[in-house]
Write an enzyme that holds these catalytic residues in place. Sequence first.
Site, PDB file in Angstrom:
ATOM      1  N   GLU A  16      -4.130   7.428  -3.172  1.00 15.25           N
ATOM      2  CA  GLU A  16      -3.656   6.170  -3.353  1.00 15.25           C
ATOM      3  C   GLU A  16      -3.005   6.277  -4.653  1.00 15.25           C
ATOM      4  O   GLU A  16      -1.845   5.461  -4.674  1.00 15.25           O
ATOM      5  CB  GLU A  16      -5.052   5.227  -3.703  1.00 15.25           C
ATOM      6  N   GLU A  57      -1.417   2.872   0.411  1.00 18.00           N
ATOM      7  CA  GLU A  57      -0.672   3.587  -0.198  1.00 18.00           C
ATOM      8  C   GLU A  57      -1.318   5.030  -0.101  1.00 18.00           C
ATOM      9  O   GLU A  57      -0.673   6.014  -0.350  1.00 18.00           O
ATOM     10  CB  GLU A  57      -1.050   2.965  -1.871  1.00 18.00           C
ATOM     11  N   ASP A  90       1.168   5.182  -4.427  1.00 14.48           N
ATOM     12  CA  ASP A  90       1.852   4.011  -5.022  1.00 14.48           C
ATOM     13  C   ASP A  90       2.884   4.541  -5.695  1.00 14.48           C
ATOM     14  O   ASP A  90       4.104   3.853  -5.867  1.00 14.48           O
ATOM     15  CB  ASP A  90       0.846   3.745  -6.481  1.00 14.48           C
TER      16      ASP A  90
END
Length: 226
Positions: A45, A121, A49
């Site tokens: 994640e 993400e 991002d």
Amino acid sequence: MKLSADLSAFAKRLGHRFETPELLVRAVTHSSMVSPHRDDNQRLEFLGDRVLGLVMAEALLNADPSAPEGLLAPRYNALVRREACADVARQIDLGAVLKLGRSEMKSGGRRKEALLADAMEAVIAAVYQDGGFDAARRVILAQWGGRISNVAADARDAKTALQEWAQARGETPPQYIEIARKGPDHQPEFTIEARLASGPTEQATAGSKRQAEQAAATALLKKVSA
């Protein structure tokens, strides 16, 4: 390792063939499923991002070469914020393949906006690690689709726009009042009223306070600008 039928179908919806299937499995594994033999998706994640941000920044620059930073920044924020990631996750039914612990499943984790956004993400990072930046860019641009070309010329959020409208007329900033909250904790529904000191009000209902506030601000701005 061979992907399960549901994950294979998801990979097709995503638009990427995984050479290392373990990456996708990790990307859809929530921390509530952590065990000594299984990694969750939090590190992915974090990476995803950043990959999403770079792709979106590049796409916006290419889409409007003459746009100043002051316009690009709010457009960028509109495309990478949690709500946008969760919307894309719903679009490809990411929630259906998430690996969740029992408590998270009982609390409606497959529908939670924050959980879906984080998993989206993580999936982006899995594609990036599996196929490189070009593969990640291809998936992101395909899944975000018209969001990039249709992002508002000035994507300032409605609350900011309403506040600027009020300040330009010598008014105090708008107030946002929670009128009601219904539904279970895992799927709440908030009703928010936006109020201007001069009297006009509008209400809106949504699954999060932020969304309800934005919707109420949009409605109120439309009313006072008519």
